[in-house]
Design a protein around this motif. Structure first.
Motif, PDB file in Angstrom:
ATOM      1  N   THR A   1       0.837  -1.207   0.000  1.00 60.36           N
ATOM      2  CA  THR A   1       0.000   0.000   0.000  1.00 60.36           C
ATOM      3  C   THR A   1       0.869   1.254   0.000  1.00 60.36           C
ATOM      4  OG1 THR A   1      -1.593  -1.247   1.312  1.00 60.36           O
ATOM      5  CG2 THR A   1      -1.927   1.130   1.169  1.00 60.36           C
ATOM      6  N   LEU A   2       1.899   1.255   0.846  1.00 62.18           N
ATOM      7  CA  LEU A   2       2.799   2.408   0.899  1.00 62.18           C
ATOM      8  C   LEU A   2       3.516   2.603  -0.441  1.00 62.18           C
ATOM      9  CD1 LEU A   2       4.301   1.988   4.481  1.00 62.18           C
ATOM     10  CD2 LEU A   2       2.698   3.733   3.698  1.00 62.18           C
ATOM     11  N   MET A   3       3.941   1.468  -1.048  1.00 61.41           N
ATOM     12  CA  MET A   3       4.610   1.563  -2.341  1.00 61.41           C
ATOM     13  C   MET A   3       3.683   2.144  -3.394  1.00 61.41           C
ATOM     14  SD  MET A   3       6.775  -1.989  -2.142  1.00 61.41           S
ATOM     15  CE  MET A   3       7.012  -2.246  -3.892  1.00 61.41           C
ATOM     16  N   ALA A   4       2.405   1.751  -3.339  1.00 65.45           N
ATOM     17  CA  ALA A   4       1.428   2.273  -4.296  1.00 65.45           C
ATOM     18  C   ALA A   4       1.251   3.777  -4.100  1.00 65.45           C
ATOM     19  CB  ALA A   4       0.089   1.551  -4.129  1.00 65.45           C
TER      20      ALA A   4
ATOM     21  N   ALA B   1       0.601  -2.065 -24.781  1.00 64.09           N
ATOM     22  CA  ALA B   1       0.959  -0.735 -24.300  1.00 64.09           C
ATOM     23  C   ALA B   1       0.053  -0.363 -23.130  1.00 64.09           C
ATOM     24  CB  ALA B   1       0.829   0.288 -25.427  1.00 64.09           C
ATOM     25  N   SER B   2       0.115  -1.172 -22.087  1.00 65.79           N
ATOM     26  CA  SER B   2      -0.732  -0.944 -20.922  1.00 65.79           C
ATOM     27  C   SER B   2       0.021  -1.395 -19.683  1.00 65.79           C
ATOM     28  CB  SER B   2      -2.039  -1.732 -21.065  1.00 65.79           C
ATOM     29  OG  SER B   2      -2.419  -2.291 -19.829  1.00 65.79           O
ATOM     30  N   PRO B   3      -0.023  -0.604 -18.610  1.00 68.56           N
ATOM     31  CA  PRO B   3       0.684  -1.010 -17.388  1.00 68.56           C
ATOM     32  C   PRO B   3       0.114  -2.301 -16.809  1.00 68.56           C
ATOM     33  CG  PRO B   3      -0.705   0.910 -16.976  1.00 68.56           C
ATOM     34  CD  PRO B   3      -0.683   0.696 -18.457  1.00 68.56           C
ATOM     35  N   TYR B   4      -1.158  -2.599 -17.098  1.00 72.26           N
ATOM     36  CA  TYR B   4      -1.778  -3.805 -16.553  1.00 72.26           C
ATOM     37  C   TYR B   4      -1.237  -5.050 -17.252  1.00 72.26           C
ATOM     38  CZ  TYR B   4      -4.731  -0.221 -14.618  1.00 72.26           C
ATOM     39  OH  TYR B   4      -5.149   0.901 -13.956  1.00 72.26           O
ATOM     40  N   VAL B   5      -1.126  -4.979 -18.578  1.00 71.98           N
ATOM     41  CA  VAL B   5      -0.562  -6.109 -19.316  1.00 71.98           C
ATOM     42  C   VAL B   5       0.901  -6.299 -18.915  1.00 71.98           C
ATOM     43  CG1 VAL B   5       0.030  -6.978 -21.611  1.00 71.98           C
ATOM     44  CG2 VAL B   5      -2.146  -5.817 -21.247  1.00 71.98           C
ATOM     45  N   TYR B   6       1.612  -5.195 -18.755  1.00 76.53           N
ATOM     46  CA  TYR B   6       3.016  -5.271 -18.339  1.00 76.53           C
ATOM     47  C   TYR B   6       3.125  -5.962 -16.981  1.00 76.53           C
ATOM     48  CZ  TYR B   6       7.718  -3.563 -17.041  1.00 76.53           C
ATOM     49  OH  TYR B   6       9.027  -3.459 -16.644  1.00 76.53           O
ATOM     50  N   SER B   7       2.297  -5.541 -16.016  1.00 75.02           N
ATOM     51  CA  SER B   7       2.342  -6.144 -14.674  1.00 75.02           C
ATOM     52  C   SER B   7       2.025  -7.629 -14.731  1.00 75.02           C
ATOM     53  CB  SER B   7       1.347  -5.449 -13.742  1.00 75.02           C
ATOM     54  OG  SER B   7       1.598  -4.071 -13.696  1.00 75.02           O
ATOM     55  N   LEU B   8       1.009  -7.990 -15.523  1.00 76.26           N
ATOM     56  CA  LEU B   8       0.637  -9.408 -15.621  1.00 76.26           C
ATOM     57  C   LEU B   8       1.749 -10.224 -16.273  1.00 76.26           C
ATOM     58  CD1 LEU B   8      -3.130  -9.276 -16.631  1.00 76.26           C
ATOM     59  CD2 LEU B   8      -2.196 -10.277 -14.553  1.00 76.26           C
ATOM     60  N   SER B   9       2.433  -9.633 -17.259  1.00 71.93           N
ATOM     61  CA  SER B   9       3.486 -10.389 -17.929  1.00 71.93           C
ATOM     62  C   SER B   9       4.645 -10.655 -16.965  1.00 71.93           C
ATOM     63  CB  SER B   9       3.967  -9.662 -19.188  1.00 71.93           C
ATOM     64  OG  SER B   9       4.738  -8.528 -18.841  1.00 71.93           O
TER      65      SER B   9
ATOM     66  N   ALA C   1       3.349  -1.052 -12.195  1.00 75.80           N
ATOM     67  CA  ALA C   1       3.840  -2.405 -11.932  1.00 75.80           C
ATOM     68  C   ALA C   1       4.461  -2.502 -10.541  1.00 75.80           C
ATOM     69  CB  ALA C   1       4.860  -2.812 -12.991  1.00 75.80           C
ATOM     70  N   ILE C   2       5.007  -1.394 -10.055  1.00 79.29           N
ATOM     71  CA  ILE C   2       5.658  -1.374  -8.739  1.00 79.29           C
ATOM     72  C   ILE C   2       4.722  -1.872  -7.645  1.00 79.29           C
ATOM     73  CG2 ILE C   2       6.245   0.296  -6.920  1.00 79.29           C
ATOM     74  CD1 ILE C   2       8.124   1.627  -8.844  1.00 79.29           C
ATOM     75  N   TRP C   3       3.443  -1.583  -7.778  1.00 75.68           N
ATOM     76  CA  TRP C   3       2.543  -2.115  -6.739  1.00 75.68           C
ATOM     77  C   TRP C   3       1.599  -3.191  -7.269  1.00 75.68           C
ATOM     78  CZ3 TRP C   3      -2.752  -1.102  -7.177  1.00 75.68           C
ATOM     79  CH2 TRP C   3      -3.100  -0.094  -8.077  1.00 75.68           C
ATOM     80  N   LEU C   4       1.292  -3.183  -8.569  1.00 73.57           N
ATOM     81  CA  LEU C   4       0.370  -4.198  -9.087  1.00 73.57           C
ATOM     82  C   LEU C   4       0.987  -5.597  -9.069  1.00 73.57           C
ATOM     83  CD1 LEU C   4      -1.536  -2.675 -12.127  1.00 73.57           C
ATOM     84  CD2 LEU C   4      -2.503  -3.672 -10.056  1.00 73.57           C
ATOM     85  N   PHE C   5       2.263  -5.685  -9.428  1.00 69.27           N
ATOM     86  CA  PHE C   5       2.905  -6.991  -9.446  1.00 69.27           C
ATOM     87  C   PHE C   5       3.026  -7.581  -8.031  1.00 69.27           C
ATOM     88  CE2 PHE C   5       7.126  -9.345 -10.107  1.00 69.27           C
ATOM     89  CZ  PHE C   5       6.484 -10.541 -10.326  1.00 69.27           C
ATOM     90  N   PRO C   6       3.471  -6.783  -7.024  1.00 69.63           N
ATOM     91  CA  PRO C   6       3.426  -7.324  -5.655  1.00 69.63           C
ATOM     92  C   PRO C   6       2.024  -7.733  -5.210  1.00 69.63           C
ATOM     93  CG  PRO C   6       4.898  -5.460  -5.701  1.00 69.63           C
ATOM     94  CD  PRO C   6       4.238  -5.519  -7.059  1.00 69.63           C
ATOM     95  N   VAL C   7       0.997  -6.989  -5.635  1.00 71.90           N
ATOM     96  CA  VAL C   7      -0.377  -7.378  -5.282  1.00 71.90           C
ATOM     97  C   VAL C   7      -0.693  -8.759  -5.867  1.00 71.90           C
ATOM     98  CG1 VAL C   7      -2.809  -6.890  -5.782  1.00 71.90           C
ATOM     99  CG2 VAL C   7      -1.325  -5.070  -4.946  1.00 71.90           C
TER     100      VAL C   7
END
Lengths: 65, 369
Positions: free
Chosen positions: A55-58, B37-45, B290-296
């Motif tokens: 959460t903090l990173m986000a 060209a989407s941060p969501y596709v990038y995170s999923l990849s 991706a910094i937070w989506l990939f950890p999620v």
């Protein structure tokens, strides 16, 4: 410090926070056979701490737009 | 009913869908309307990090070590906190120098040494081969177990099968075809393997949904939530020892820290991670999400690991069922055919994603050196 530098500094601080949270002695505090909210204490701690860190990173990542 | 033919047909259908997605994404890219060209596709990849080892193996480890498997997924989050500084820098260097692979990147840091690049390539190829074969073995084992439905038998007790039934061989051939078609075409650094990335992102979604489905089924279907499941586990001395695994079943704190550091390195420098995070990155801004989506994603795919492990240990107390197969055998034991089939497809996604990107990464190294 300009905005880019302070954002970098915050991320470095978060990495260090994570290293402290997922290390001894914090782990030892929760490495007990008891339960927290009905789930094993260590399991609960790890996922709560992990979720908080993300959460903090986000917040930092999405700041400054 | 889960007939062998049905499972084979659905598997091929699924791989066909992958080809279709990759083909569509490549076509769109040629038309200038990229789907990646989407941060969501990038995170999923990026979630190609989660292989069949994650999908089946995490539960196996949790069944003996409790949360001892978790550093492998928490470690990357710590490294990703540094991505805003480190990865963006690597991206800039790579774009400037038209880097096409990890070997290329390392060589370029040492004055474009072809020898060093070649050495990295050889090491990566040798390192990746057993890894790939284990992924294929996971596919064939899960297939062997699934066709026994409603019986639950471990592959080791079934005996040898003919070449026609060697699922690993057929899957390997299809994946090789996929990689040749979508993973190796462009040698120009400015271009990306758009079709491959789109397919990998889709696979990440499938394996996550399949794993969550089993987790929800075990936790809320077989038991009445986390509290109920863990209360049953706590009543067994063997499992209650796993509640506090450190300095116990999972080894000491040093072990935990080493695993964390190792996985921090893995997320940056595994050839397949470098491939998706750096080479296939189309826009530096995607790193932000991706910094937070990939950890999620990593957190989500791990929440139910311990519950499934305990569910399996409670369901098969005599140890006749290998804990590495709980993800698949638990739904089978509860007569959930469709869920078991979904799990098989999820495992197939996890394994094939790794194999495709692994192949493609090695291929660009070979081409570059």
């Amino acid at each position: 410090m300009n905005e880019l530098e302070s954002k970098s500094a915050r991320f470095v601080a978060l990495c260090m926070l994570g290293m402290v949270l997922f290390n001894y002695p914090f782990l030892a505090l929760f490495n007990v056979t008891g339960s927290l909210f009905g789930v094993p204490a260590l399991y609960a701690y790890l996922f709560i701490a992990w979720a908080a860190l993300i959460t903090l990173m986000a917040l930092v990542a999405e700041s400054g737009h | 009913m889960l007939h062998e033919t049905t499972i084979v047909l659905i598997s091929f259908l699924y791989l066909g869908v992958l080809f279709a997605i990759a083909y569509y994404a490549d076509e769109r890219a040629d038309a200038g309307r990229s789907v990646i060209a989407s941060p969501y596709v990038y995170s999923l990849s990026l979630a190609v990090y989660a292989t069949a080892w994650t999908f089946y193996g995490s539960v196996g480890r949790a069944a003996s070590d409790g949360v001892g498997f978790l550093p492998i997924y928490v470690g990357p989050t710590l490294m990703i906190a540094l991505w805003w500084v480190v990865l963006r820098k690597i991206l800039r260097i790579s774009k400037q120098n038209r880097i096409t692979s990890l070997a290329d990147f390392i060589a370029s840091r040492y004055g474009k040494s072809a020898l060093l690049g070649g050495l990295v390539t050889v090491i990566a190829v040798i390192g990746i081969l057993p890894y790939i074969s284990l992924q294929l073995k996971a596919v064939s084992s899960s297939f062997t177990i699934l066709v026994q439905y409603p019986e639950i038998a471990m592959p080791a007790t079934i005996g040898a099968t003919s070449i026609r039934q060697d699922t690993a061989l057929w899957v390997a051939l299809i994946l090789a075809a996929f990689t040749i078609a979508f993973g190796t075409r462009h040698l120009d650094a400015a271009e990306h393997h758009q079709g491959m990335v789109a397919a990998i992102a889709f696979e990440s979604l499938v394996k996550l949904l399949a794993f969550l489905a089993v987790g929800v089924f075990v936790t809320f279907g077989i038991y009445n939530g986390f509290g109920d499941l863990f209360a049953h586990a706590a009543a067994q001395p063997k499992m209650s020892a796993m509640f506090a695994p450190l300095e116990g079943v999972a080894g000491g704190y040093a072990n935990w820290v080493w695993l964390t550091i190792l996985s921090m390195m893995a997320i940056m420098f595994l050839p397949r991670q470098f491939q998706v995070a750096v080479i296939e990155n189309v826009d530096e801004k995607h790193v932000n999400k991706a910094i937070w989506l990939f950890p999620v994603y990593m957190l989500a795919i791990n929440v139910f690991v311990l519950p499934i492990a305990f569910g399996g240990l409670l369901r098969f107390p005599d140890g006749s069922v290998d804990a590495d197969t709980f993800v698949l055998t638990l739904p089978m034991a509860e007569k959930q055919e469709l869920l078991a089939l979904l799990v098989f497809i999820g495992g197939l996604s996890a394994a094939t994603g790794m194999v495709i990107v692994g192949f493609a990464g090695c291929d660009s190294m070979n081409a570059a050196t």
